[in-house]
Scaffold this active site. Structure first.
Site, PDB file in Angstrom:
ATOM      1  CG  ASP A 146      -2.043   0.987   1.143  1.00  0.00           C
ATOM      2  OD1 ASP A 146      -2.383   1.409   0.025  1.00  0.00           O
ATOM      3  OD2 ASP A 146      -2.597   1.355   2.198  1.00  0.00           O
ATOM      4  CB  CYS A 203     -25.154 -11.330  -0.594  1.00  0.00           C
ATOM      5  SG  CYS A 203     -24.807 -10.533   0.989  1.00  0.00           S
ATOM      6  CB  CYS A 206     -21.125  -4.830   1.651  1.00  0.00           C
ATOM      7  SG  CYS A 206     -21.312  -5.103  -0.124  1.00  0.00           S
ATOM      8  CB  CYS A 210     -22.553   1.618   3.346  1.00  0.00           C
ATOM      9  SG  CYS A 210     -21.439   3.040   3.282  1.00  0.00           S
ATOM     10  CB  CYS A 226     -15.761   5.801   2.233  1.00  0.00           C
ATOM     11  SG  CYS A 226     -15.077   4.411   3.153  1.00  0.00           S
ATOM     12  CB  CYS A 253     -16.163   2.579   8.677  1.00  0.00           C
ATOM     13  SG  CYS A 253     -17.845   1.901   8.675  1.00  0.00           S
ATOM     14  CB  CYS A 256     -18.804  -2.759   3.919  1.00  0.00           C
ATOM     15  SG  CYS A 256     -17.027  -2.439   3.853  1.00  0.00           S
ATOM     16  CB  CYS A 260     -19.125  -9.420   4.295  1.00  0.00           C
ATOM     17  SG  CYS A 260     -18.718 -10.622   3.001  1.00  0.00           S
TER      18      CYS A 260
END
Length: 367
Positions: A146, A203, A206, A210, A226, A253, A256, A260
């Site tokens: 990242d 499904c 998520c 939110c 977000c 957060c 989501c 799941c």
């Protein structure tokens, strides 16, 4: 050193084995063709959904072209590492949901409760590179976690680590989504792995869970809405219209992910680095709001949270304390006193959010 196809195949198997020995849950390999991902990236950037994350746009399509990022690259070794703390109980998702209903609780994303994953994964990937070098001699490579303009999710999906869920995160049938990813770019023509198929079906948990409706549809995320973006990436004031939706989420957060169904299979970390530090999974907002800058820097040493700095930390906590009013704690004496103690904070950003929070407790919805 020239390696035959047989040598490369054997090396690929060793790399996967070494990766597991180093704490990774899974290692897979892909080629570098991400041309299929470029149109979606460009459309997302053109729509401005990256918000203030200018670094997302500054490198253009370089993100989808690993060989331009690191000349000579022909393969990407994609790795995942689980991060749920080792002592996470089986009912962890229910416990996380319960904390969201506690007006005094400071809810911090699970991944951020331990050590900074950037440092952990990068060090482990470097150890993996060192093992390869010891085996075959010098070769061209770079490791990333990242930390580079690289589309790691499409690469991981192509490598077969999982599929992109409707929330845009990577999902594994055997491990859910509670894991970090890292990349090891090499100039070795290793055999590639096959991608897996998607298994979200009908499904939409998520999307519907939110809090800010940032997931506009399957695979479409407006980062500007977000909560992870608002509490981590956004450097300025949080838009007033979005503040009430943040609740007591003060850093990131997980909604989501906890919603799941695949995360009932989420695996625990094997490394102690991701164990909870400083009680961050059980802390109160009042306690964290009382930290001085010195205390914040000292306690958050080695934590990803330190990256946002004390000022934004206080901003986020002020919003959470303000939202406690709507969660059943309006006018709570301890919360109001904590906020009033920061009314004259040197930071205009903190003062603005403290004033808003106090207005929430006073019942002034106009502020």
């Amino acid at each position: 050193m020239s390696l035959s196809e047989s040598d490369l195949a054997q090396l690929a198997q060793r790399i996967k084995r070494w990766g597991v020995e180093l704490g990774f849950a899974e290692i897979r390999i892909t080629d570098i063709d991400l041309s299929h991902a470029e149109p979606g990236l460009q459309a997302w950037l053109d729509a401005g959904m990256h918000g203030e994350m200018d670094y997302m746009a500054s490198h253009g399509m370089l993100r989808a072209r690993p060989a331009e990022l690191v000349p000579g690259t022909v393969r990407v070794i994609s790795a995942r590492m689980n991060y749920l703390p080792r002592d996470t109980p089986p009912d962890w998702r229910a416990r996380e949901a319960q904390r969201l209903r506690d007006p005094g609780a400071a809810v911090i994303s699970v991944y951020a409760r331990g050590r900074d994953y950037h440092k952990v994964l990068r060090a482990r990937l470097q150890q993996l590179a060192d093992r390869v070098k010891a085996e075959i001699g010098d070769f061209g490579y770079r490791v990333f976690t990242d930390s580079a303009p690289l589309m790691e999710l499409p690469l991981a999906e192509k490598a077969g680590l999982g599929w992109r869920g409707k929330h845009t995160l990577l999902l594994s049938r055997t491990a859910g989504s509670m894991f970090f990813m890292g990349e090891f770019l090499v100039d070795l023509a290793l055999p590639v792995d096959a991608p897996t198929s998607g298994h979200c079906g009908q499904c939409s948990a998520c999307i519907t869970t939110c809090p800010t409706q940032a997931i506009l549809g399957p695979g479409r995320l407006d980062a500007r809405r977000c909560i992870s973006y608002l509490t981590i990436e956004l450097k300025n004031a949080i838009p007033p219209a979005l503040r009430p939706l943040i609740g007591n989420r003060v850093y990131g957060c997980d909604d989501c992910q906890t919603a799941c169904p695949w995360n009932k299979f989420a695996e625990r970390a094997v490394l102690p680095d991701f164990d909870q530090r400083h009680g961050l999974g059980d802390a109160s907002m009042i306690a964290l709001f009382g930290w001085s800058a010195e205390e914040f820097n000292r306690k958050m040493e080695g934590s990803p949270i330190r990256r946002i700095g004390h000022e934004r930390w206080l901003r986020n906590l002020a919003v959470g304390l303000g939202n406690a009013a709507a969660a059943g704690a309006r006018g709570d004496a301890a919360i109001v006193a904590a906020l009033q103690a920061r009314l004259d904070d040197p930071s205009p950003l903190v003062r603005e959010h403290v004033a808003w929070a106090l207005a929430c407790h006073a019942g002034d919805a106009a502020i």
